[in-house]
Motif scaffolding. Structure first.
Motif, PDB file in Angstrom:
ATOM      1  N   VAL A  54      29.636  -5.858  -9.471  1.00 26.97           N
ATOM      2  CA  VAL A  54      30.684  -6.861  -9.252  1.00 26.97           C
ATOM      3  C   VAL A  54      32.024  -6.179  -8.970  1.00 26.97           C
ATOM      4  CG1 VAL A  54      32.026  -8.683 -10.378  1.00 26.97           C
ATOM      5  CG2 VAL A  54      29.541  -8.660 -10.580  1.00 26.97           C
ATOM      6  N   ILE A  55      32.355  -5.169  -9.760  1.00 32.35           N
ATOM      7  CA  ILE A  55      33.610  -4.439  -9.550  1.00 32.35           C
ATOM      8  C   ILE A  55      33.642  -3.807  -8.163  1.00 32.35           C
ATOM      9  CG2 ILE A  55      34.997  -2.461 -10.340  1.00 32.35           C
ATOM     10  CD1 ILE A  55      35.081  -4.921 -12.169  1.00 32.35           C
ATOM     11  N   LEU A  56      32.548  -3.202  -7.761  1.00 33.86           N
ATOM     12  CA  LEU A  56      32.480  -2.582  -6.434  1.00 33.86           C
ATOM     13  C   LEU A  56      32.561  -3.634  -5.334  1.00 33.86           C
ATOM     14  CD1 LEU A  56      29.759   0.101  -7.142  1.00 33.86           C
ATOM     15  CD2 LEU A  56      32.190   0.507  -6.734  1.00 33.86           C
ATOM     16  N   GLY A  57      31.936  -4.775  -5.561  1.00 34.55           N
ATOM     17  CA  GLY A  57      32.012  -5.856  -4.569  1.00 34.55           C
ATOM     18  C   GLY A  57      33.431  -6.366  -4.403  1.00 34.55           C
ATOM     19  N   ILE A  58      34.149  -6.527  -5.508  1.00 35.00           N
ATOM     20  CA  ILE A  58      35.548  -6.967  -5.448  1.00 35.00           C
ATOM     21  C   ILE A  58      36.391  -5.931  -4.727  1.00 35.00           C
ATOM     22  CG2 ILE A  58      37.610  -7.398  -6.857  1.00 35.00           C
ATOM     23  CD1 ILE A  58      35.688  -8.640  -8.953  1.00 35.00           C
ATOM     24  N   SER A  59      36.195  -4.668  -5.049  1.00 34.39           N
ATOM     25  CA  SER A  59      36.946  -3.607  -4.397  1.00 34.39           C
ATOM     26  C   SER A  59      36.673  -3.575  -2.896  1.00 34.39           C
ATOM     27  CB  SER A  59      36.585  -2.255  -5.020  1.00 34.39           C
ATOM     28  OG  SER A  59      37.299  -1.220  -4.397  1.00 34.39           O
ATOM     29  N   THR A  60      35.421  -3.729  -2.509  1.00 37.03           N
ATOM     30  CA  THR A  60      35.059  -3.739  -1.086  1.00 37.03           C
ATOM     31  C   THR A  60      35.697  -4.921  -0.368  1.00 37.03           C
ATOM     32  OG1 THR A  60      32.975  -2.635  -1.549  1.00 37.03           O
ATOM     33  CG2 THR A  60      33.123  -3.822   0.534  1.00 37.03           C
ATOM     34  N   ALA A  61      35.660  -6.095  -0.996  1.00 33.34           N
ATOM     35  CA  ALA A  61      36.252  -7.292  -0.383  1.00 33.34           C
ATOM     36  C   ALA A  61      37.757  -7.114  -0.192  1.00 33.34           C
ATOM     37  CB  ALA A  61      35.962  -8.515  -1.242  1.00 33.34           C
ATOM     38  N   GLN A  62      38.433  -6.555  -1.175  1.00 33.15           N
ATOM     39  CA  GLN A  62      39.872  -6.324  -1.051  1.00 33.15           C
ATOM     40  C   GLN A  62      40.178  -5.285   0.013  1.00 33.15           C
ATOM     41  OE1 GLN A  62      41.185  -5.455  -5.024  1.00 33.15           O
ATOM     42  NE2 GLN A  62      41.397  -7.621  -5.550  1.00 33.15           N
ATOM     43  N   TYR A  63      39.360  -4.254   0.074  1.00 31.13           N
ATOM     44  CA  TYR A  63      39.553  -3.218   1.085  1.00 31.13           C
ATOM     45  C   TYR A  63      39.378  -3.803   2.484  1.00 31.13           C
ATOM     46  CZ  TYR A  63      38.738   1.030   3.791  1.00 31.13           C
ATOM     47  OH  TYR A  63      38.785   2.014   4.743  1.00 31.13           O
ATOM     48  N   ASN A  64      38.302  -4.576   2.671  1.00 30.28           N
ATOM     49  CA  ASN A  64      38.061  -5.188   3.981  1.00 30.28           C
ATOM     50  C   ASN A  64      39.147  -6.182   4.359  1.00 30.28           C
ATOM     51  OD1 ASN A  64      35.708  -3.695   4.329  1.00 30.28           O
ATOM     52  ND2 ASN A  64      34.405  -5.300   3.496  1.00 30.28           N
ATOM     53  N   LYS A  65      39.632  -6.926   3.387  1.00 30.09           N
ATOM     54  CA  LYS A  65      40.700  -7.896   3.644  1.00 30.09           C
ATOM     55  C   LYS A  65      41.975  -7.188   4.046  1.00 30.09           C
ATOM     56  CE  LYS A  65      43.180 -11.724   1.528  1.00 30.09           C
ATOM     57  NZ  LYS A  65      43.390 -12.508   0.290  1.00 30.09           N
TER      58      LYS A  65
END
Length: 70
Positions: A54-65
């Motif tokens: 979940v933490i990695l998914g949130i980080s990836t989403a923020q990075y992509n955004k």
């Protein structure tokens, strides 16, 4: 929450390879050798692995955004 590249890569490796392998190993050895708390240990490893995912998914989403808006 943004993670730097090295932290992200390390956590991703842990979540994708180390924790599932460790859980599988302990569960198998617990059955063969009668080690204690097999289900509890594997359940704990799985919970930690899910949290990291979940933490990695949130980080990836923020990075992509962030990269999409730049």
């Amino acid at each position: 929450m943004k993670l730097n590249d090295k932290t992200y890569d390390t956590l991703k490796w842990i979540a994708m390879y180390l924790l599932p392998a460790a859980g599988t190993l302990y569960f198998a050895l617990a059955g063969i050798w009668g080690l204690p708390y097999g289900e509890q240990v594997v359940g704990t490893i799985t919970a930690i692995d899910t949290f990291l995912g979940v933490i990695l998914g949130i980080s990836t989403a923020q990075y992509n955004k962030a990269n999409k808006t730049e």
